[in-house]
Design a protein around this motif. Structure first.
Motif, PDB file in Angstrom:
ATOM      1  N   TYR A  40      14.373  14.818 -15.707  1.00 48.93           N
ATOM      2  CA  TYR A  40      15.194  14.545 -16.893  1.00 48.93           C
ATOM      3  C   TYR A  40      15.154  15.773 -17.790  1.00 48.93           C
ATOM      4  CZ  TYR A  40      17.136  11.962 -20.889  1.00 48.93           C
ATOM      5  OH  TYR A  40      17.937  11.526 -21.911  1.00 48.93           O
ATOM      6  N   VAL A  41      16.313  16.291 -18.127  1.00 47.51           N
ATOM      7  CA  VAL A  41      16.403  17.447 -19.019  1.00 47.51           C
ATOM      8  C   VAL A  41      17.148  17.030 -20.274  1.00 47.51           C
ATOM      9  CG1 VAL A  41      17.240  19.805 -19.332  1.00 47.51           C
ATOM     10  CG2 VAL A  41      16.443  19.058 -17.080  1.00 47.51           C
ATOM     11  N   ILE A  54       3.775  23.991 -14.219  1.00 43.20           N
ATOM     12  CA  ILE A  54       2.855  23.687 -13.116  1.00 43.20           C
ATOM     13  C   ILE A  54       2.700  22.181 -12.968  1.00 43.20           C
ATOM     14  CG2 ILE A  54       0.421  23.775 -12.400  1.00 43.20           C
ATOM     15  CD1 ILE A  54       0.327  26.641 -13.514  1.00 43.20           C
ATOM     16  N   ASN A  55       2.553  21.477 -14.090  1.00 45.62           N
ATOM     17  CA  ASN A  55       2.378  20.019 -14.048  1.00 45.62           C
ATOM     18  C   ASN A  55       3.574  19.342 -13.385  1.00 45.62           C
ATOM     19  OD1 ASN A  55      -0.069  20.272 -15.353  1.00 45.62           O
ATOM     20  ND2 ASN A  55       0.707  19.678 -17.366  1.00 45.62           N
ATOM     21  N   GLY A  56       4.787  19.858 -13.647  1.00 49.45           N
ATOM     22  CA  GLY A  56       5.973  19.301 -12.998  1.00 49.45           C
ATOM     23  C   GLY A  56       5.909  19.444 -11.490  1.00 49.45           C
ATOM     24  N   ALA A  57       5.468  20.620 -11.019  1.00 45.98           N
ATOM     25  CA  ALA A  57       5.355  20.846  -9.575  1.00 45.98           C
ATOM     26  C   ALA A  57       4.239  20.008  -8.961  1.00 45.98           C
ATOM     27  CB  ALA A  57       5.121  22.333  -9.306  1.00 45.98           C
ATOM     28  N   HIS A 104      10.741  22.951 -16.047  1.00 46.51           N
ATOM     29  CA  HIS A 104       9.842  21.833 -15.748  1.00 46.51           C
ATOM     30  C   HIS A 104      10.519  20.800 -14.856  1.00 46.51           C
ATOM     31  CE1 HIS A 104       8.126  17.796 -16.694  1.00 46.51           C
ATOM     32  NE2 HIS A 104       7.005  18.431 -16.483  1.00 46.51           N
ATOM     33  N   ALA A 105      11.789  20.494 -15.127  1.00 44.83           N
ATOM     34  CA  ALA A 105      12.495  19.471 -14.341  1.00 44.83           C
ATOM     35  C   ALA A 105      12.909  20.003 -12.979  1.00 44.83           C
ATOM     36  CB  ALA A 105      13.720  18.986 -15.108  1.00 44.83           C
ATOM     37  N   MET A 106      13.379  21.242 -12.930  1.00 45.72           N
ATOM     38  CA  MET A 106      13.960  21.759 -11.694  1.00 45.72           C
ATOM     39  C   MET A 106      12.920  22.268 -10.703  1.00 45.72           C
ATOM     40  SD  MET A 106      17.435  23.613 -12.967  1.00 45.72           S
ATOM     41  CE  MET A 106      18.754  22.679 -13.744  1.00 45.72           C
ATOM     42  N   VAL A 107      11.706  22.578 -11.186  1.00 42.76           N
ATOM     43  CA  VAL A 107      10.673  23.050 -10.260  1.00 42.76           C
ATOM     44  C   VAL A 107      10.331  21.974  -9.227  1.00 42.76           C
ATOM     45  CG1 VAL A 107       8.609  22.311 -11.555  1.00 42.76           C
ATOM     46  CG2 VAL A 107       8.524  24.403 -10.165  1.00 42.76           C
ATOM     47  N   LYS A 108      10.577  20.712  -9.571  1.00 40.60           N
ATOM     48  CA  LYS A 108      10.299  19.602  -8.657  1.00 40.60           C
ATOM     49  C   LYS A 108      11.338  19.483  -7.540  1.00 40.60           C
ATOM     50  CE  LYS A 108       8.784  16.334 -12.276  1.00 40.60           C
ATOM     51  NZ  LYS A 108       8.988  14.926 -12.696  1.00 40.60           N
ATOM     52  N   ALA A 109      12.562  20.031  -7.795  1.00 35.84           N
ATOM     53  CA  ALA A 109      13.702  19.730  -6.924  1.00 35.84           C
ATOM     54  C   ALA A 109      13.773  18.219  -6.705  1.00 35.84           C
ATOM     55  CB  ALA A 109      13.603  20.471  -5.594  1.00 35.84           C
ATOM     56  N   PRO A 110      13.938  17.432  -7.792  1.00 36.15           N
ATOM     57  CA  PRO A 110      13.854  15.975  -7.684  1.00 36.15           C
ATOM     58  C   PRO A 110      15.004  15.371  -6.893  1.00 36.15           C
ATOM     59  CG  PRO A 110      14.695  16.603  -9.840  1.00 36.15           C
ATOM     60  CD  PRO A 110      14.314  17.877  -9.149  1.00 36.15           C
ATOM     61  N   ARG A 111      14.814  14.149  -6.413  1.00 33.33           N
ATOM     62  CA  ARG A 111      15.886  13.442  -5.706  1.00 33.33           C
ATOM     63  C   ARG A 111      17.012  13.083  -6.669  1.00 33.33           C
ATOM     64  NH1 ARG A 111      15.332   8.551  -3.574  1.00 33.33           N
ATOM     65  NH2 ARG A 111      16.665   8.947  -1.774  1.00 33.33           N
ATOM     66  N   LEU A 112      16.637  12.710  -7.904  1.00 30.17           N
ATOM     67  CA  LEU A 112      17.618  12.321  -8.914  1.00 30.17           C
ATOM     68  C   LEU A 112      17.339  13.120 -10.179  1.00 30.17           C
ATOM     69  CD1 LEU A 112      19.919  10.452  -9.914  1.00 30.17           C
ATOM     70  CD2 LEU A 112      18.148   8.813 -10.603  1.00 30.17           C
ATOM     71  N   LEU A 113      18.348  13.856 -10.644  1.00 30.17           N
ATOM     72  CA  LEU A 113      18.190  14.698 -11.832  1.00 30.17           C
ATOM     73  C   LEU A 113      19.193  14.268 -12.890  1.00 30.17           C
ATOM     74  CD1 LEU A 113      16.859  17.139 -13.206  1.00 30.17           C
ATOM     75  CD2 LEU A 113      18.521  18.613 -12.039  1.00 30.17           C
ATOM     76  N   LEU A 114      18.688  13.949 -14.085  1.00 32.19           N
ATOM     77  CA  LEU A 114      19.506  13.523 -15.218  1.00 32.19           C
ATOM     78  C   LEU A 114      19.525  14.644 -16.248  1.00 32.19           C
ATOM     79  CD1 LEU A 114      17.978   9.939 -15.510  1.00 32.19           C
ATOM     80  CD2 LEU A 114      20.038  10.602 -14.245  1.00 32.19           C
ATOM     81  N   LEU A 115      20.716  15.030 -16.685  1.00 36.86           N
ATOM     82  CA  LEU A 115      20.886  16.206 -17.548  1.00 36.86           C
ATOM     83  C   LEU A 115      21.626  15.809 -18.817  1.00 36.86           C
ATOM     84  CD1 LEU A 115      22.160  18.133 -14.485  1.00 36.86           C
ATOM     85  CD2 LEU A 115      20.120  18.905 -15.700  1.00 36.86           C
TER      86      LEU A 115
END
Length: 231
Positions: free
Chosen positions: A97-98, A115-118, A165-176
């Motif tokens: 979530y950004v 780092i915590n996001g990853a 922080h949000a994009m370092v995860k390469a999440p399945r679902l990203l809310l912007l």
């Protein structure tokens, strides 16, 4: 096409107890997001765009309706009725979530925040450190900012840190939620390029934008939210 998210009849009301007044925000929102798809949301200020995203992320609890998310961890799950434990896990492991505003644990440096996001996404500490540094460099956050607390950062620096922080995860679902609000044109291009890369790798996204030019070639569908409803 398989759906990662299916929303039916979503509405959110707010009750102002001091004024004994009810405010109706988004009303009867229904749409579906394909796996790997990108939906853009536009509309006037105060129409309820951010409320829709916050109901998906469960920062707000929807008043009515369902938000069915096809998760890796639990299968198809209604985020409206999911437990707090399930929501916390999904935020860490599957969702990003950004927003325009930085939310960070006290006494956490910019580097550690990324780092915590990853780490949440399951990387080892060594991998997380490497990916965090790559992301901080990508978003042009100078190295002399990495190991200080971000409360002194400018608005643009805080937003770039949120993105990292949000994009370092390469999440399945990203809310912007307005991810380019206070960024210069060069950084906007960096954001667009990385969003396109994430999309090509399978991340599904929903984004709120005022900059319609930014959305060109990025979104598969664009919805206009007017007076709380999609049109």
């Amino acid at each position: 096409m398989e759906k990662i998210l299916e929303i039916q009849g979503l509405s959110k009301d707010f009750f102002l107890h001091e004024q004994k007044r009810e405010i109706k925000s988004c009303r009867d929102i229904s749409f579906a997001l394909d796996k790997g798809g990108f939906i853009g949301i536009v509309g006037t200020s105060g129409a309820g765009k951010s409320t829709v995203l916050r109901c998906i992320y469960r920062t707000y609890l929807a008043t009515t309706g369902s938000v069915i998310y096809d998760s890796l961890s639990y299968g198809k799950l209604d985020l409206v009725t999911a437990s707090e434990r399930q929501i916390i896990h999904l935020r860490k492991a599957e969702m990003g979530y950004v927003s325009q505003f930085l939310s960070i644990l006290p006494r956490t440096t910019a580097r550690q925040h990324v780092i915590n996001g990853a780490l949440d996404a399951g990387f080892s500490y060594e991998e997380a450190s490497q990916k965090a540094e790559e992301m901080l460099r990508y978003f042009k956050l100078h190295e002399n900012l990495w190991d200080i607390y971000p409360n002194t950062f400018s608005g643009g620096e805080k937003l770039r840190l949120n993105l990292a922080h949000a994009m370092v995860k390469a999440p399945r679902l990203l809310l912007l939620d307005e991810p380019t609000a206070s960024l210069d044109n060069h950084t906007k291009r960096l954001v667009k390029e990385l969003l396109a890369k994430l999309k090509s790798e399978g991340t599904s996204m929903i984004g709120i934008f005022h900059d319609l030019e930014f959305m060109e070639g990025l979104c598969d569908k664009v919805y206009n939210i007017s007076q709380g409803t999609f049109c």
